[in-house]
Write a protein that holds these residues in place. Structure first.
Motif, PDB file in Angstrom:
ATOM      1  N   GLY A   1      -3.681 -10.876 -11.081  1.00 55.35           N
ATOM      2  CA  GLY A   1      -4.237 -12.096 -10.508  1.00 55.35           C
ATOM      3  C   GLY A   1      -3.774 -12.290  -9.070  1.00 55.35           C
ATOM      4  N   ASN A   2      -3.301 -13.494  -8.744  1.00 51.59           N
ATOM      5  CA  ASN A   2      -2.864 -13.809  -7.378  1.00 51.59           C
ATOM      6  C   ASN A   2      -1.383 -13.511  -7.145  1.00 51.59           C
ATOM      7  OD1 ASN A   2      -5.420 -14.802  -6.632  1.00 51.59           O
ATOM      8  ND2 ASN A   2      -4.956 -16.796  -7.554  1.00 51.59           N
ATOM      9  N   ARG A   3      -0.699 -13.089  -8.171  1.00 55.68           N
ATOM     10  CA  ARG A   3       0.747 -12.854  -8.055  1.00 55.68           C
ATOM     11  C   ARG A   3       1.039 -11.674  -7.121  1.00 55.68           C
ATOM     12  NH1 ARG A   3       4.417 -10.749 -13.111  1.00 55.68           N
ATOM     13  NH2 ARG A   3       6.224 -10.123 -11.898  1.00 55.68           N
ATOM     14  N   GLN A   4       2.017 -11.841  -6.242  1.00 48.81           N
ATOM     15  CA  GLN A   4       2.413 -10.759  -5.355  1.00 48.81           C
ATOM     16  C   GLN A   4       3.434  -9.855  -6.047  1.00 48.81           C
ATOM     17  OE1 GLN A   4       3.419 -11.675  -1.324  1.00 48.81           O
ATOM     18  NE2 GLN A   4       1.268 -12.060  -0.857  1.00 48.81           N
ATOM     19  N   VAL A   5       3.282  -8.582  -5.826  1.00 50.62           N
ATOM     20  CA  VAL A   5       4.173  -7.575  -6.403  1.00 50.62           C
ATOM     21  C   VAL A   5       4.552  -6.610  -5.284  1.00 50.62           C
ATOM     22  CG1 VAL A   5       3.345  -7.696  -8.790  1.00 50.62           C
ATOM     23  CG2 VAL A   5       2.105  -6.301  -7.138  1.00 50.62           C
ATOM     24  N   SER A   6       5.480  -5.711  -5.551  1.00 47.53           N
ATOM     25  CA  SER A   6       5.912  -4.807  -4.489  1.00 47.53           C
ATOM     26  C   SER A   6       6.081  -3.391  -5.008  1.00 47.53           C
ATOM     27  CB  SER A   6       7.215  -5.305  -3.855  1.00 47.53           C
ATOM     28  OG  SER A   6       8.245  -5.387  -4.833  1.00 47.53           O
ATOM     29  N   LEU A   7       5.900  -2.451  -4.086  1.00 45.26           N
ATOM     30  CA  LEU A   7       6.155  -1.041  -4.349  1.00 45.26           C
ATOM     31  C   LEU A   7       7.288  -0.592  -3.441  1.00 45.26           C
ATOM     32  CD1 LEU A   7       2.466   0.265  -4.359  1.00 45.26           C
ATOM     33  CD2 LEU A   7       3.967   0.155  -6.356  1.00 45.26           C
ATOM     34  N   THR A   8       8.216   0.180  -3.975  1.00 48.74           N
ATOM     35  CA  THR A   8       9.313   0.679  -3.162  1.00 48.74           C
ATOM     36  C   THR A   8       8.803   1.708  -2.169  1.00 48.74           C
ATOM     37  OG1 THR A   8       9.826   2.512  -4.648  1.00 48.74           O
ATOM     38  CG2 THR A   8      10.891   0.393  -5.129  1.00 48.74           C
ATOM     39  N   ARG A   9       9.627   2.039  -1.199  1.00 54.77           N
ATOM     40  CA  ARG A   9       9.262   3.053  -0.211  1.00 54.77           C
ATOM     41  C   ARG A   9       8.914   4.377  -0.898  1.00 54.77           C
ATOM     42  NH1 ARG A   9       9.939   3.444   5.241  1.00 54.77           N
ATOM     43  NH2 ARG A   9      10.825   1.358   5.195  1.00 54.77           N
ATOM     44  N   SER A  10       9.699   4.730  -1.917  1.00 51.66           N
ATOM     45  CA  SER A  10       9.449   5.971  -2.646  1.00 51.66           C
ATOM     46  C   SER A  10       8.103   5.920  -3.362  1.00 51.66           C
ATOM     47  CB  SER A  10      10.581   6.226  -3.648  1.00 51.66           C
ATOM     48  OG  SER A  10      10.282   7.331  -4.462  1.00 51.66           O
ATOM     49  N   GLN A  11       7.822   4.820  -4.043  1.00 55.83           N
ATOM     50  CA  GLN A  11       6.547   4.675  -4.749  1.00 55.83           C
ATOM     51  C   GLN A  11       5.382   4.637  -3.763  1.00 55.83           C
ATOM     52  OE1 GLN A  11       7.670   1.054  -6.650  1.00 55.83           O
ATOM     53  NE2 GLN A  11       8.406   2.039  -8.529  1.00 55.83           N
ATOM     54  N   SER A  12       5.553   3.895  -2.674  1.00 57.82           N
ATOM     55  CA  SER A  12       4.491   3.763  -1.675  1.00 57.82           C
ATOM     56  C   SER A  12       4.143   5.100  -1.043  1.00 57.82           C
ATOM     57  CB  SER A  12       4.924   2.788  -0.576  1.00 57.82           C
ATOM     58  OG  SER A  12       5.266   1.526  -1.104  1.00 57.82           O
ATOM     59  N   SER A  13       5.158   5.921  -0.784  1.00 57.08           N
ATOM     60  CA  SER A  13       4.937   7.198  -0.100  1.00 57.08           C
ATOM     61  C   SER A  13       4.155   8.175  -0.962  1.00 57.08           C
ATOM     62  CB  SER A  13       6.270   7.819   0.317  1.00 57.08           C
ATOM     63  OG  SER A  13       7.029   8.191  -0.828  1.00 57.08           O
ATOM     64  N   ARG A  14       4.095   7.906  -2.271  1.00 55.89           N
ATOM     65  CA  ARG A  14       3.324   8.782  -3.160  1.00 55.89           C
ATOM     66  C   ARG A  14       1.887   8.285  -3.352  1.00 55.89           C
ATOM     67  NH1 ARG A  14       8.394   8.995  -5.731  1.00 55.89           N
ATOM     68  NH2 ARG A  14       7.847   7.511  -7.362  1.00 55.89           N
ATOM     69  N   GLY A  15       1.515   7.267  -2.605  1.00 57.31           N
ATOM     70  CA  GLY A  15       0.136   6.799  -2.645  1.00 57.31           C
ATOM     71  C   GLY A  15      -0.818   7.908  -2.261  1.00 57.31           C
ATOM     72  N   ARG A  16      -1.978   7.952  -2.913  1.00 54.51           N
ATOM     73  CA  ARG A  16      -2.915   9.067  -2.703  1.00 54.51           C
ATOM     74  C   ARG A  16      -3.833   8.843  -1.512  1.00 54.51           C
ATOM     75  NH1 ARG A  16      -3.912   9.393  -9.178  1.00 54.51           N
ATOM     76  NH2 ARG A  16      -2.311  10.929  -9.615  1.00 54.51           N
ATOM     77  N   GLU A  17      -4.260   7.612  -1.324  1.00 57.59           N
ATOM     78  CA  GLU A  17      -5.053   7.288  -0.144  1.00 57.59           C
ATOM     79  C   GLU A  17      -4.931   5.799   0.139  1.00 57.59           C
ATOM     80  OE1 GLU A  17      -9.280   7.904  -0.472  1.00 57.59           O
ATOM     81  OE2 GLU A  17      -9.324   7.341  -2.566  1.00 57.59           O
ATOM     82  N   LEU A  18      -5.039   5.489   1.400  1.00 52.33           N
ATOM     83  CA  LEU A  18      -4.967   4.111   1.872  1.00 52.33           C
ATOM     84  C   LEU A  18      -6.191   3.893   2.740  1.00 52.33           C
ATOM     85  CD1 LEU A  18      -3.106   1.565   1.918  1.00 52.33           C
ATOM     86  CD2 LEU A  18      -2.107   2.499   4.016  1.00 52.33           C
ATOM     87  N   ILE A  19      -6.949   2.842   2.453  1.00 51.95           N
ATOM     88  CA  ILE A  19      -8.242   2.661   3.101  1.00 51.95           C
ATOM     89  C   ILE A  19      -8.298   1.302   3.797  1.00 51.95           C
ATOM     90  CG2 ILE A  19     -10.749   2.644   2.785  1.00 51.95           C
ATOM     91  CD1 ILE A  19     -10.160   4.141   0.089  1.00 51.95           C
ATOM     92  N   PHE A  20      -8.700   1.352   5.049  1.00 55.52           N
ATOM     93  CA  PHE A  20      -8.912   0.152   5.845  1.00 55.52           C
ATOM     94  C   PHE A  20     -10.419  -0.074   5.985  1.00 55.52           C
ATOM     95  CE2 PHE A  20     -10.036  -1.103  10.273  1.00 55.52           C
ATOM     96  CZ  PHE A  20      -9.682  -2.435  10.189  1.00 55.52           C
ATOM     97  N   TYR A  21     -10.851  -1.322   5.827  1.00 52.62           N
ATOM     98  CA  TYR A  21     -12.272  -1.661   5.959  1.00 52.62           C
ATOM     99  C   TYR A  21     -12.478  -2.580   7.165  1.00 52.62           C
ATOM    100  CZ  TYR A  21     -13.131   0.241   1.319  1.00 52.62           C
ATOM    101  OH  TYR A  21     -13.252   1.090   0.246  1.00 52.62           O
ATOM    102  N   ASN A  22     -13.508  -2.283   7.931  1.00 56.11           N
ATOM    103  CA  ASN A  22     -13.872  -3.206   8.998  1.00 56.11           C
ATOM    104  C   ASN A  22     -15.314  -3.681   8.796  1.00 56.11           C
ATOM    105  OD1 ASN A  22     -14.630  -0.407  10.066  1.00 56.11           O
ATOM    106  ND2 ASN A  22     -15.671  -1.746  11.524  1.00 56.11           N
ATOM    107  N   ARG A  23     -15.601  -4.844   9.331  1.00 59.73           N
ATOM    108  CA  ARG A  23     -16.915  -5.483   9.180  1.00 59.73           C
ATOM    109  C   ARG A  23     -17.847  -4.987  10.272  1.00 59.73           C
ATOM    110  NH1 ARG A  23     -19.923 -10.157  10.568  1.00 59.73           N
ATOM    111  NH2 ARG A  23     -20.645 -11.388   8.773  1.00 59.73           N
ATOM    112  N   LEU A  24     -19.010  -4.503   9.872  1.00 57.54           N
ATOM    113  CA  LEU A  24     -20.015  -4.106  10.839  1.00 57.54           C
ATOM    114  C   LEU A  24     -20.800  -5.335  11.293  1.00 57.54           C
ATOM    115  CD1 LEU A  24     -21.295  -0.873   9.044  1.00 57.54           C
ATOM    116  CD2 LEU A  24     -19.613  -1.055  10.889  1.00 57.54           C
TER     117      LEU A  24
END
Length: 319
Positions: free
Chosen positions: A142-165
């Motif tokens: 839901g709206n609850r904030q959670v966190s990923l450690t540096r180690s967990q974050s670095s194993r992310g597979r892809e990170l995507i930024f979206y911009n508005r056309l």
């Protein structure tokens, strides 16, 4: 037309996150469902399950161009490790308010599959902490904030930024129907794959091949994927219900809307029987017959949907 689909119940983790980004960019998230009618099956010795493309493949093949055209949003990949030691994240977040992160459930502490199984999961990066990413996960938390450690974050597979056309193309019911038929025709025949899945299911000697993660039925590929398939039918009916309001072809559109909901309900029922067999394996033969019959029914329903959409397009071309 009265749209009775509770769409929040039928969105997956990717879509729940993209809906947040759409809202932050003042875009209509329902256009995400333009290519929700899908099915893919390729026999596999290790896993008996209809499959789906990874989100990355899905985005590259069709979703990305549709998203750009009808949502007026554009995706850009970022190295998941690159933002951990920089202040660039503030610049990215200024526009879309969040970045879409693909991470394995194995590395996601709030996921059911944490430290158990490697399956794709998506959440939103909304900031940095001293030791990694600050995240939200509308799908699970839901709206609850959670966190990923540096180690967990670095194993992310892809990170995507979206911009508005600047603009998004207007999606109408006739354009939607054209895109649906094009989407179905461009892929291997989904009805042939459904028939093959039904036939192979009827030939299973027991239930063991159904469950690729026997410790937890809800982490098994077959139950996750059939839910994905069922939800896709409800998503498309939701979009048709929205676009078809006060349309001249109201009766034909209502029929397609109803058939898609029927299909979604049948896929959900198939899933419930597969879950039932997991807990009561001695009922396998009895439930297998029911599932095979329901698969035959849903194939017939989906062929009828295809036929009715094609007929609507013919009527539109003559008017």
């Amino acid at each position: 037309m009265q749209n009775n689909v509770d769409i929040q119940k039928h969105m997956n983790c990717i879509q729940m996150n993209l809906a947040f980004i759409c809202k932050s960019l003042d875009r209509d998230f329902s256009n995400l469902f333009i290519d929700s009618w899908d099915f893919y099956y390729k026999p596999d010795d290790d896993s008996f399950s209809p499959g789906k493309l990874s989100f990355k493949q899905f985005r590259k093949l069709s979703h990305e161009s549709l998203q750009r055209q009808y949502l007026g949003m554009e995706a850009h990949e970022i190295d998941p490790k690159s933002l951990l030691s920089s202040n660039l994240i503030a610049r990215y977040l200024e526009g879309s308010k969040a970045l879409l992160l693909n991470i394995s459930a194995f590395d996601c502490p709030w996921h059911r599959g944490y430290r158990k199984i490697d399956i794709d999961h998506y959440c939103l990066v909304v900031g940095l902490t001293e030791d990694g990413y600050q995240c939200t996960d509308p799908y699970l938390m839901g709206n609850r904030q959670v966190s990923l450690t540096r180690s967990q974050s670095s194993r992310g597979r892809e990170l995507i930024f979206y911009n508005r056309l600047v603009s998004a193309a207007q999606l109408t019911i006739d354009i939607l129907f054209l895109e649906i038929i094009k989407n179905i025709n461009n892929k291997n025949n989904i009805f042939t794959m459904m028939e093959q899945f039904r036939r192979h299911f009827s030939e299973l000697p027991d239930a063991t091949r159904l469950y690729d993660y026997p410790q937890d039925i809800y982490l098994c590929g077959i139950t996750r994927t059939i839910k994905f398939i069922a939800d896709g039918r409800f998503q498309l009916s939701y979009l048709i219900g929205k676009l078809g309001v006060a349309h001249p072809k109201q009766n034909q559109i209502n029929a397609i809307y109803t058939l898609l909901n029927d299909s979604g309900n049948t896929w959900n029922h198939i899933n419930s029987l597969i879950i039932k067999v997991f807990y009561i394996p001695r009922r396998f033969e009895e439930e297998k017959l029911k599932i095979t019959n329901y698969l035959e029914k849903v194939i017939h329903t989906e062929k009828e949907i295809y036929s009715r959409i094609t007929e609507c397009l013919k009527l539109a071309s003559m008017s």
